[in-house]
Design an enzyme around this catalytic site. Structure first.
Site, short mmCIF file in Angstrom:
data_model
loop_
_atom_site.label_atom_id
_atom_site.label_comp_id
_atom_site.label_asym_id
_atom_site.label_seq_id
_atom_site.Cartn_x
_atom_site.Cartn_y
_atom_site.Cartn_z
N LYS A 85 0.87 -1.18 0.00
CA LYS A 85 0.00 0.00 0.00
C LYS A 85 0.90 1.22 0.00
CE LYS A 85 -4.44 1.03 0.18
NZ LYS A 85 -5.64 0.31 -0.26
N ASP A 119 -7.05 4.29 -4.53
CA ASP A 119 -7.69 4.19 -3.21
C ASP A 119 -8.28 5.59 -2.97
OD1 ASP A 119 -7.84 2.31 -0.68
OD2 ASP A 119 -7.31 4.26 0.14
P1 NDP Z 1 -12.85 7.84 -2.79
O1 NDP Z 1 -11.78 8.83 -2.60
O2 NDP Z 1 -13.38 7.63 -4.16
O3 NDP Z 1 -14.09 8.17 -1.83
C1 NDP Z 1 -13.92 8.26 -0.45
C2 NDP Z 1 -15.25 8.66 0.16
O4 NDP Z 1 -15.15 8.55 1.58
C3 NDP Z 1 -15.63 10.10 -0.13
O5 NDP Z 1 -17.01 10.23 -0.14
C4 NDP Z 1 -15.01 10.84 1.07
O6 NDP Z 1 -15.60 12.09 1.36
C5 NDP Z 1 -15.28 9.85 2.18
N1 NDP Z 1 -14.28 10.02 3.23
C6 NDP Z 1 -12.93 9.90 3.12
N2 NDP Z 1 -12.32 10.16 4.28
C7 NDP Z 1 -13.31 10.45 5.15
C8 NDP Z 1 -13.34 10.79 6.53
N3 NDP Z 1 -12.20 10.89 7.23
N4 NDP Z 1 -14.54 10.99 7.10
C9 NDP Z 1 -15.70 10.90 6.39
N5 NDP Z 1 -15.73 10.57 5.08
C10 NDP Z 1 -14.57 10.35 4.48
O7 NDP Z 1 -12.28 6.48 -2.17
P2 NDP Z 1 -12.77 4.98 -2.42
O8 NDP Z 1 -14.24 4.95 -2.62
O9 NDP Z 1 -11.89 4.38 -3.45
O10 NDP Z 1 -12.38 4.30 -1.04
C11 NDP Z 1 -13.29 4.24 0.07
C12 NDP Z 1 -12.86 3.15 1.02
O11 NDP Z 1 -12.84 1.88 0.33
C13 NDP Z 1 -11.46 3.30 1.63
O12 NDP Z 1 -11.46 2.75 2.93
C14 NDP Z 1 -10.59 2.41 0.72
O13 NDP Z 1 -9.42 1.97 1.37
C15 NDP Z 1 -11.56 1.25 0.49
N6 NDP Z 1 -11.28 0.43 -0.68
C16 NDP Z 1 -11.20 0.99 -1.92
C17 NDP Z 1 -10.95 0.18 -3.02
C18 NDP Z 1 -10.98 0.71 -4.41
O14 NDP Z 1 -10.94 -0.11 -5.35
N7 NDP Z 1 -11.08 2.01 -4.64
C19 NDP Z 1 -10.66 -1.26 -2.86
C20 NDP Z 1 -10.87 -1.76 -1.52
C21 NDP Z 1 -11.13 -0.92 -0.48
P3 NDP Z 1 -14.83 13.44 0.94
O15 NDP Z 1 -14.96 13.51 -0.54
O16 NDP Z 1 -15.56 14.52 1.66
O17 NDP Z 1 -13.42 13.30 1.39
#
Ligand code: NDP
Length: 446
Positions: free
Chosen positions: A126, A166
């Protein structure tokens, strides 16, 4: 606490006491894996878990870039190469101001187990940066990504380490990093996954994590003779994972009532249908604005500032935003309001206390390393297609994704079956551990 577990955690915490998220992930795995090691002689005397919690390599580097006003900015870049026993390091890059070594080590550690569960030959890693993409222009994002890759390119490669996206890293960022890698290495190879379709990407990769999270929920519900169809679903986040989890729920005739971002959540009691979801995708992916703007078009919905959606009545909860976003009170509130199934789209979104509540109440609970493995699984399929110089159809990739998620579900049952209850967390930890541990033992002390 079991003596072996206590001794192990004490030793690890001396070395990593300043890394709370990493310690949380290690503890969660150790609680189920150490008893398994104790009852299986082949793992005795090998110090195997101690070797697994120590990254093979950690890279930390300076990332300089110039913003639109001409000012020189400095960020920190990282890559944690955790374990390569069963394949090259594989795992995403996160760009978020909260990124630090503890968070990346927890994510890399989880990734080792997750990748093992997919049955594809991928080790775990990562990386990322404390760079905040919010409010940056496309030009600033490009210059940051190029600078980040100018250092990272030395340590990655299609047979060494294959990063993906991510939080804060989507198709746009992968494009800029791929372009820079290609320029520096003078070769067109599958060094990153999540690429655009016309330059080596796989169909279904953007959808894979969200779809897989819902497929996992469907498998758990099918196991108790229920299904996702007609259920009310509460989702957090509105990024890549949340958007496609919502899309799959809608396709399976479920009613999605919430989505969120770091500013709060929207509650649409009538349900977020495909048209409304397309609007959210436009707000988030093109306009890059806050989720509250949804109310400008759909004023009947409500926006709850700085709140999470776990008090909303539902049958299914899909935490898809970030780590530790669902605590004990939230878990109690979900259960009180009728929730019977929690499938984690994010990594480690539920705190240990929350998981204890789920387990006590014997509701279906899937840890992210099992339920969100669809993303890395399709990344593995993207690597296979790059090697073959061939592309599979949407249906082919989706069917492979469904098969992989079903296999993971069944492995969790094999190793997590308890009296009248499936402990998916235990099942995922043990099934993930066996493959990596056996490979490490076969390869000697390296
Ligand atoms: P994105 O950046 O596309 O979206 C993240 C989302 O989560 C946004 O809506 C963001 O809001 C919100 N968010 C992030 N940090 C916070 C916080 N501290 N408090 C509240 N809301 C928060 O990321 P992903 O959708 O790709 O990833 C989301 C999760 O899924 C993570 O945990 C990631 O590790 C996990 N994941 C992702 C994979 C992938 O293929 N993308 C694979 C497996 C797991 P805002 O825009 O306001 O920051």
């Amino acid at each position: 606490m079991d003596k072996n577990l206590e001794r192990f955690l004490n030793e690890i915490s001396v070395r990593n006491s300043h890394e709370p998220e990493f310690m949380q992930a290690v503890r969660e795995v150790s609680e189920t894996v150490i008893p398994y090691i104790v009852s299986n002689k082949i793992y005795h005397g090998k110090n195997i878990l101690m070797r697994m919690v120590e990254p093979e390599r950690v890279l930390m580097f300076r990332v300089n870039w110039v913003d639109d006003s001409g000012e020189i900015r400095v960020n920190r870049g990282y890559r944690v190469q955790m374990n390569s026993a069963i394949g090259p390091y594989k795992g995403g890059l996160r760009f978020h101001p909260s990124v630090n070594l503890s968070i990346l080590k927890f994510l890399a550690f989880e990734q080792v187990f997750k990748n093992s569960l997919t049955t594809l030959p991928m080790g775990g890693g990562k990386g990322g940066s404390d760079f905040d993409p919010k409010g940056k222009s496309d030009g600033e994002i490009m210059r940051f990504c190029q600078s980040f890759m100018t250092e990272l390119f030395r340590y990655i490669g299609p047979n060494t380490d294959i990063p993906a996206g991510d939080i804060g890293v989507g198709g746009r960022e992968i494009g800029f990093m791929f372009g820079q890698y290609k320029k520096l290495k003078k070769e067109f190879t599958g060094v990153l996954t999540g690429k655009g379709l016309s330059w080596g990407g796989s169909l279904i990769r953007p959808e894979a994590t969200g779809y897989g999270t819902v497929y996992f929920a469907e498998n758990m519900l099918n196991h108790i003779n229920q299904s996702v169809s007609k259920k009310t679903v509460v989702i957090s986040g509105s990024g890549n994972v949340a958007q496609f989890a919502a899309e799959k729920c809608i396709q399976l005739s479920a009613k999605v009532v919430t989505l969120s971002d770091s500013s709060g959540f929207i509650y649409d009691k009538e349900g977020i249908n495909s048209e409304k979801l397309n609007h959210i995708m436009d707000l988030k992916n093109n306009k890059r604005v806050r989720i509250s703007e949804y109310l400008n078009k759909y004023p009947k919905a409500k926006f709850y500032k700085s709140k999470t959606p776990w008090n909303v009545p539902c049958d299914i909860a899909l935490p898809c935003a970030t780590q530790n976003e669902l605590n004990k009170n939230d878990a109690e509130s979900l259960i009180k309001n009728g929730c019977i199934c929690i499938s984690e789209g994010a990594n480690m979104p539920c705190t240990p206390d929350a998981i204890t509540v789920f387990r006590k109440n014997k509701v279906l609970y899937a840890p992210g390393k099992a339920s969100n493995a669809g993303g890395v699984a399709v990344s593995g399929l993207e690597m296979a297609q790059n090697s073959l110089r061939y592309s599979w159809t949407r249906e082919e990739v989706d069917n492979k994704l469904k098969d992989i998620i079903l296999d993971i579900h069944n492995s969790c049952i094999t190793h997590g079956k308890e009296k009248k209850y499936i402990n998916y967390e235990k099942g995922a930890n043990i099934a993930g551990f066996i493959k990596v541990a056996d490979a490490m033992i076969a390869q000697g002390v390296v």
